[in-house]
Design a protein around this motif. Sequence first.
Motif, mmCIF file in Angstrom:
data_model
loop_
_atom_site.group_PDB
_atom_site.id
_atom_site.type_symbol
_atom_site.label_atom_id
_atom_site.label_comp_id
_atom_site.label_asym_id
_atom_site.label_seq_id
_atom_site.Cartn_x
_atom_site.Cartn_y
_atom_site.Cartn_z
ATOM 1 N N LYS A 222 0.805 -1.222 0.000
ATOM 2 C CA LYS A 222 0.000 0.000 0.000
ATOM 3 C C LYS A 222 0.844 1.279 0.000
ATOM 4 C CE LYS A 222 -4.040 -1.972 -0.078
ATOM 5 N NZ LYS A 222 -5.052 -1.988 0.933
ATOM 6 N N LEU A 223 2.028 1.244 0.616
ATOM 7 C CA LEU A 223 2.871 2.436 0.644
ATOM 8 C C LEU A 223 3.933 2.400 -0.450
ATOM 9 C CD1 LEU A 223 1.548 2.501 3.559
ATOM 10 C CD2 LEU A 223 3.551 3.807 4.218
ATOM 11 N N SER A 224 3.946 1.333 -1.229
ATOM 12 C CA SER A 224 4.935 1.162 -2.310
ATOM 13 C C SER A 224 6.352 1.321 -1.769
ATOM 14 C CB SER A 224 4.682 2.159 -3.449
ATOM 15 O OG SER A 224 3.412 1.965 -3.999
ATOM 16 N N PHE A 225 6.632 0.561 -0.703
ATOM 17 C CA PHE A 225 7.964 0.599 -0.113
ATOM 18 C C PHE A 225 9.014 0.212 -1.149
ATOM 19 C CE2 PHE A 225 6.985 -0.186 4.701
ATOM 20 C CZ PHE A 225 6.569 1.127 4.824
ATOM 21 N N PRO A 226 10.231 0.696 -0.973
ATOM 22 C CA PRO A 226 11.296 0.363 -1.925
ATOM 23 C C PRO A 226 11.657 -1.125 -1.865
ATOM 24 C CG PRO A 226 12.152 1.631 -0.074
ATOM 25 C CD PRO A 226 10.666 1.601 0.079
ATOM 26 N N GLU A 227 12.302 -1.600 -2.923
ATOM 27 C CA GLU A 227 12.685 -3.019 -3.042
ATOM 28 C C GLU A 227 13.502 -3.512 -1.842
ATOM 29 O OE1 GLU A 227 12.367 -5.373 -5.707
ATOM 30 O OE2 GLU A 227 10.829 -4.056 -6.547
ATOM 31 N N TYR A 228 14.301 -2.632 -1.251
ATOM 32 C CA TYR A 228 15.190 -3.050 -0.151
ATOM 33 C C TYR A 228 14.475 -3.221 1.186
ATOM 34 C CZ TYR A 228 15.266 2.008 0.868
ATOM 35 O OH TYR A 228 14.916 3.304 1.141
ATOM 36 N N PHE A 229 13.158 -2.972 1.254
ATOM 37 C CA PHE A 229 12.416 -3.142 2.504
ATOM 38 C C PHE A 229 12.606 -4.559 3.021
ATOM 39 C CE2 PHE A 229 8.206 -4.256 4.486
ATOM 40 C CZ PHE A 229 8.450 -3.616 5.695
ATOM 41 N N GLY A 230 13.044 -4.680 4.272
ATOM 42 C CA GLY A 230 13.426 -5.971 4.835
ATOM 43 C C GLY A 230 12.338 -6.781 5.519
ATOM 44 N N HIS A 231 11.082 -6.336 5.532
ATOM 45 C CA HIS A 231 9.965 -7.070 6.130
ATOM 46 C C HIS A 231 10.241 -7.455 7.586
ATOM 47 C CE1 HIS A 231 7.541 -7.494 2.417
ATOM 48 N NE2 HIS A 231 8.717 -7.275 1.876
ATOM 49 N N ASN A 232 10.679 -6.471 8.380
ATOM 50 C CA ASN A 232 10.879 -6.654 9.812
ATOM 51 C C ASN A 232 10.649 -5.307 10.499
ATOM 52 O OD1 ASN A 232 13.441 -5.185 9.757
ATOM 53 N ND2 ASN A 232 14.304 -7.036 8.857
ATOM 54 N N TRP A 233 10.612 -5.303 11.839
ATOM 55 C CA TRP A 233 10.314 -4.065 12.574
ATOM 56 C C TRP A 233 11.323 -2.954 12.284
ATOM 57 C CZ3 TRP A 233 5.580 -4.086 13.387
ATOM 58 C CH2 TRP A 233 4.898 -5.137 13.992
ATOM 59 N N PRO A 234 12.644 -3.208 12.348
ATOM 60 C CA PRO A 234 13.587 -2.111 12.056
ATOM 61 C C PRO A 234 13.418 -1.545 10.642
ATOM 62 C CG PRO A 234 14.740 -3.902 13.160
ATOM 63 C CD PRO A 234 13.357 -4.410 12.817
ATOM 64 N N ALA A 235 13.133 -2.401 9.666
ATOM 65 C CA ALA A 235 12.947 -1.930 8.294
ATOM 66 C C ALA A 235 11.669 -1.089 8.175
ATOM 67 C CB ALA A 235 12.890 -3.112 7.331
ATOM 68 N N LEU A 236 10.596 -1.491 8.876
ATOM 69 C CA LEU A 236 9.363 -0.703 8.866
ATOM 70 C C LEU A 236 9.633 0.677 9.450
ATOM 71 C CD1 LEU A 236 6.272 -0.564 8.365
ATOM 72 C CD2 LEU A 236 5.996 -1.328 10.733
ATOM 73 N N GLU A 237 10.311 0.705 10.598
ATOM 74 C CA GLU A 237 10.665 1.997 11.210
ATOM 75 C C GLU A 237 11.479 2.855 10.260
ATOM 76 O OE1 GLU A 237 11.259 2.263 15.853
ATOM 77 O OE2 GLU A 237 12.363 0.547 15.034
ATOM 78 N N ASP A 238 12.488 2.273 9.655
ATOM 79 C CA ASP A 238 13.357 3.036 8.743
ATOM 80 C C ASP A 238 12.556 3.644 7.594
ATOM 81 O OD1 ASP A 238 15.570 2.421 10.270
ATOM 82 O OD2 ASP A 238 16.325 0.877 8.898
ATOM 83 N N CYS A 239 11.678 2.859 6.988
ATOM 84 C CA CYS A 239 10.911 3.368 5.852
ATOM 85 C C CYS A 239 9.924 4.461 6.276
ATOM 86 C CB CYS A 239 10.165 2.236 5.157
ATOM 87 S SG CYS A 239 11.228 1.215 4.103
ATOM 88 N N LEU A 240 9.350 4.337 7.470
ATOM 89 C CA LEU A 240 8.395 5.349 7.927
ATOM 90 C C LEU A 240 9.089 6.614 8.445
ATOM 91 C CD1 LEU A 240 5.714 3.121 9.709
ATOM 92 C CD2 LEU A 240 5.639 4.125 7.413
ATOM 93 N N TYR A 241 10.271 6.467 9.027
ATOM 94 C CA TYR A 241 11.024 7.634 9.493
ATOM 95 C C TYR A 241 11.554 8.460 8.329
ATOM 96 C CZ TYR A 241 11.376 6.548 14.513
ATOM 97 O OH TYR A 241 11.118 6.324 15.835
ATOM 98 N N ASP A 242 11.879 7.795 7.237
ATOM 99 C CA ASP A 242 12.475 8.471 6.089
ATOM 100 C C ASP A 242 11.661 8.145 4.851
ATOM 101 O OD1 ASP A 242 14.066 9.637 4.161
ATOM 102 O OD2 ASP A 242 15.646 8.147 4.300
#
Length: 126
Positions: A43-63
């Motif tokens: 739904k948010l069209s996260f980048p390919e490098y999104f790691g499907h874990n809590w730290p990766a979710l935080e990183d994508c939402l923070y930046d």
Amino acid sequence: MHHAVKGDIPSITAHPPSGAAVYKLEGLAMRNYDGLFAEFARKLSFPEYFGHNWPALEDCLYDMTWGPSASCYLLVINDWPAVLSESELDRPVFTRILSDVGASWAQYPGTPIAFNSLLVGEELRG
């Protein structure tokens, strides 16, 4: 910041302010850890490098620079009681991430940016 509401999604989701990014996520698709990450990525069209874990979710939402820039962000999560219903121990981690991300965006250097989460649905009573 996140808010739980009952009933229909407010009209702001149908007619968001100019420059606002509104993302509608389905709680029924986020019953477990894997479903939650898949729904966010889709739904948010996260980048390919999104790691499907809590730290990766935080990183994508923070930046959010990987996506289109916006004057404010709103996550609308439908069927909130279903979210992580198969993994209830993860729910406080998720709500903390949403809260921390919202607080971080509110302190954005220069001009604070609203990043809110609207949790839609009634909690089930046993």
